[in-house]
Design an enzyme around this catalytic site. Structure first.
Site, short mmCIF file in Angstrom:
data_model
loop_
_atom_site.label_atom_id
_atom_site.label_comp_id
_atom_site.label_asym_id
_atom_site.label_seq_id
_atom_site.Cartn_x
_atom_site.Cartn_y
_atom_site.Cartn_z
N ASP A 50 92.08 -19.30 123.97
CA ASP A 50 91.61 -19.34 122.60
C ASP A 50 90.21 -18.71 122.61
O ASP A 50 89.65 -18.45 123.68
CB ASP A 50 91.57 -20.80 122.13
CG ASP A 50 91.11 -20.96 120.69
OD1 ASP A 50 91.35 -20.04 119.90
OD2 ASP A 50 90.50 -22.00 120.38
N ASP A 52 87.27 -19.56 119.95
CA ASP A 52 86.20 -20.48 119.55
C ASP A 52 86.20 -21.73 120.43
O ASP A 52 87.22 -22.40 120.59
CB ASP A 52 86.38 -20.88 118.08
CG ASP A 52 86.23 -19.71 117.15
OD1 ASP A 52 85.17 -19.06 117.17
OD2 ASP A 52 87.19 -19.40 116.41
N LYS A 199 87.65 -31.14 102.28
CA LYS A 199 88.54 -30.33 103.11
C LYS A 199 88.58 -28.88 102.61
O LYS A 199 88.51 -27.93 103.41
CB LYS A 199 89.95 -30.94 103.08
CG LYS A 199 90.99 -30.17 103.89
CD LYS A 199 92.35 -30.84 103.76
CE LYS A 199 93.43 -30.05 104.48
NZ LYS A 199 94.76 -30.69 104.32
N ILE A 202 85.18 -27.09 103.34
CA ILE A 202 85.10 -26.71 104.76
C ILE A 202 86.00 -25.51 105.03
O ILE A 202 85.63 -24.57 105.74
CB ILE A 202 85.48 -27.90 105.67
CG1 ILE A 202 84.43 -29.01 105.58
CG2 ILE A 202 85.68 -27.44 107.10
CD1 ILE A 202 83.12 -28.73 106.27
N ASP A 204 86.86 -23.21 102.93
CA ASP A 204 86.26 -22.02 102.33
C ASP A 204 85.17 -21.43 103.23
O ASP A 204 84.99 -20.20 103.26
CB ASP A 204 85.66 -22.35 100.95
CG ASP A 204 86.73 -22.52 99.88
OD1 ASP A 204 87.91 -22.18 100.15
OD2 ASP A 204 86.40 -23.00 98.77
N VAL A 205 84.45 -22.29 103.92
CA VAL A 205 83.41 -21.79 104.83
C VAL A 205 84.02 -20.84 105.86
O VAL A 205 83.42 -19.83 106.23
CB VAL A 205 82.70 -22.97 105.54
CG1 VAL A 205 81.73 -22.46 106.60
CG2 VAL A 205 81.97 -23.83 104.52
N HIS A 206 85.24 -21.18 106.31
CA HIS A 206 85.93 -20.34 107.31
C HIS A 206 86.70 -19.21 106.64
O HIS A 206 86.50 -18.03 106.97
CB HIS A 206 86.89 -21.20 108.14
CG HIS A 206 86.20 -22.24 108.96
ND1 HIS A 206 85.78 -22.02 110.25
CD2 HIS A 206 85.87 -23.53 108.69
CE1 HIS A 206 85.21 -23.11 110.74
NE2 HIS A 206 85.26 -24.04 109.80
#
Length: 492
Positions: A50, A52, A199, A202, A204-206
């Site tokens: 992976d 991150d 939720k 959070i 949307d941040v990504h």
């Protein structure tokens, strides 16, 4: 009196522990790779990663960034009170693996047997009393039907959400802060709406790329330990191992990070690179085909007949990946930090070997290697034996003494003031530990731990005696301690 005799034994045990404790030495190296299942590196031909928190490790600044952006999204887009801007990220508030009761707005730690660890239930930023918890749940057991689903999500009637990845720490803290604000200001609110809004913020941040752009703009502030990841990849390449990358992050973000960690030629190290894979559905959904991505991020429309080195692919699915590469079974070892999304399906359905990256290990091992901790654990082992022997005295005074001893066994604060260790409740493994032991063959603090092992090394799990088995080797306890547990019965 029996009560005074009990305290006499207690004091005797204390003196013996202090006098007979061996010379202290650290127990574990933080760079150790731990095995749940026997595995030899000589059998591994292909290494998968992976991105991150596996190849790219982030500083604490990233959690502050995610918290602040999501908090502001709640205020701007969801019309939450402006007063929430006063809340800042609290770095050491939550730990990974906690459960959140969506309907009751409670954050808590649950053990491997579905029991709530009393003392670790929080509404907002404040603990809930044991009495209130027991009243709400009619005890401390959480029935299976309201636990989170297989991937830790709250769905299909499950009211519990389990936070399993490191990115979830800002989400737990934001949930707690918003709950705290509403309670402080006596604002009536619907907990389910709050959970869904946080939720979404959070997410949307990504999904909207806000976090990605911020990290790319100041990558040295956010990414750390890059040289160690580079050293591992270089070592594997020199040994002729095949390597691949499967990540949910977009290409531009991964490319910028890998340029920083490895250099512009980072793609030469990998035989296959897959971005925006949409794990865990990548491991189960056969319908999504691979799509090639150009260096500038454009999507091509051609059918993929082979996965070529140096190319970038988006989405796809594991079944097509297996068909195109032939990389099957136990010759493949895949590393990830999310026990469900990265590892569970691979070990249960496809027979790959799996390695969990648990950065929190370094902090916990550092604490476990202190003389204070080793003394405390040895004393608690002795105290448990004393309680086991003395519980037969049923008079109220004796039971009050034993009750004090039981409270003394609680060791939460030494790891995290609110929730304790990631791996244990007071004495049982956590629900997180249970899943870790099931879905990860090996686990370690970072992939840099591989640098301390050669490629012929076999990892063996420690043979821990089952409850009905006797240990056939010395334990870490003062000599003769077990003999103290053979205490004659006292006369009431």
């Amino acid at each position: 009196m029996v009560e005074s005799t009990l305290w006499l034994f207690y004091n005797l045990f204390t003196v013996i522990i202090l006098k007979s404790f061996p010379v202290f030495s650290p127990v574990f190296n933080p760079d150790t790779i731990f095995a749940n299942n026997e595995m030899s590196l000589r059998d591994i031909e292909i290494y998968g990663f992976d991105y991150d928190y596996t190849l790219a490790f982030y500083s604490s600044h990233l959690h502050t960034l995610i918290f602040n952006i999501a908090r502001d999204i709640l205020i701007t887009n969801h019309r939450y009170p402006e007063g929430l801007r006063k809340y800042e990220y609290i770095p050491n508030f939550a730990v990974r693996g906690l459960h959140y009761d969506v309907q009751k707005a409670l954050l808590m730690k649950i053990d491997a047997f579905h029991y709530i660890q009393l003392g670790t239930v929080y509404r907002g930023l404040h603990p809930v009393s044991d009495e209130e918890v027991i009243a709400m749940y009619e005890g401390s057991h959480v029935p299976l039907e309201i636990m989170s689903d297989f991937y830790g999500k709250s769905s299909h009637g499950h009211t519990m959400k389990q936070f399993m990845d490191i990115f979830s720490l800002p989400e737990m803290t934001l949930l707690s802060c918003v709950n705290d604000f509403f309670m402080r200001h006596n604002i009536d609110y619907e907990p389910v709406h709050l959970y869904k809004d946080v939720k979404e913020a959070i997410r949307d941040v990504h999904v909207k790329g806000i976090m990605y752009r911020a990290v790319e703009a100041d990558i040295g502030k956010y990414i750390c330990y890059g040289e160690q990841s580079h050293a591992v990849l270089k070592k594997l390449s020199e040994q002729g191992k095949k390597m691949f990358l499967i990540t949910n992050s977009p290409f531009d973000f991964v490319d910028r990070g890998m340029n920083y960690i490895v250099g512009k030629d980072w793609r030469d190290l990998f035989d296959v690179v897959i971005v925006q894979a949409d794990k865990p559905s990548f491991f189960n959904d056969r319908r999504k085909p691979f799509r090639r991505v150009t260096d500038r991020g454009a999507l091509l429309w051609d059918r993929i007949h082979r996965l070529e080195k140096g190319q970038i692919y988006k989405q796809g699915n594991l079944y097509e990946f297996l068909r195109l590469t032939g990389w099957r079974g136990s010759k493949v070892l895949y590393f990830g930090d999310h026990i469900y999304s990265d590892l569970a399906d691979l070990t249960l359905k496809h027979g790959w070997r799996t390695g969990a990256i648990i950065p929190e290990l370094r902090k916990e091992i550092k604490i476990m290697n202190t003389e204070q901790y080793v003394h405390m654990m040895t004393w608690l082992q002795a105290l448990t034996g004393l309680i086991e022997q003395m519980q037969v005295h049923r008079d109220p005074a004796s039971q009050a003494v034993v009750g004090e001893w039981i409270k003394e066994r609680e060791t939460k604060d030494i790891f995290n003031a609110q929730f304790g260790s990631l791996f244990r409740t007071y004495h049982n493994p956590t629900y997180f530990s249970r899943r870790l032991s099931r879905f990860a063959d090996i686990y370690m603090a970072s992939i840099s731990c591989l640098l301390d092992y050669d490629f012929q090394h076999t990892f063996f799990p420690r043979r821990t005696p089952l409850q009905h088995e006797s240990p056939f080797w010395p334990e870490h306890s003062p000599a003769g301690l077990d003999d103290l547990f053979h205490i004659p019965k006292l006369q009431s």
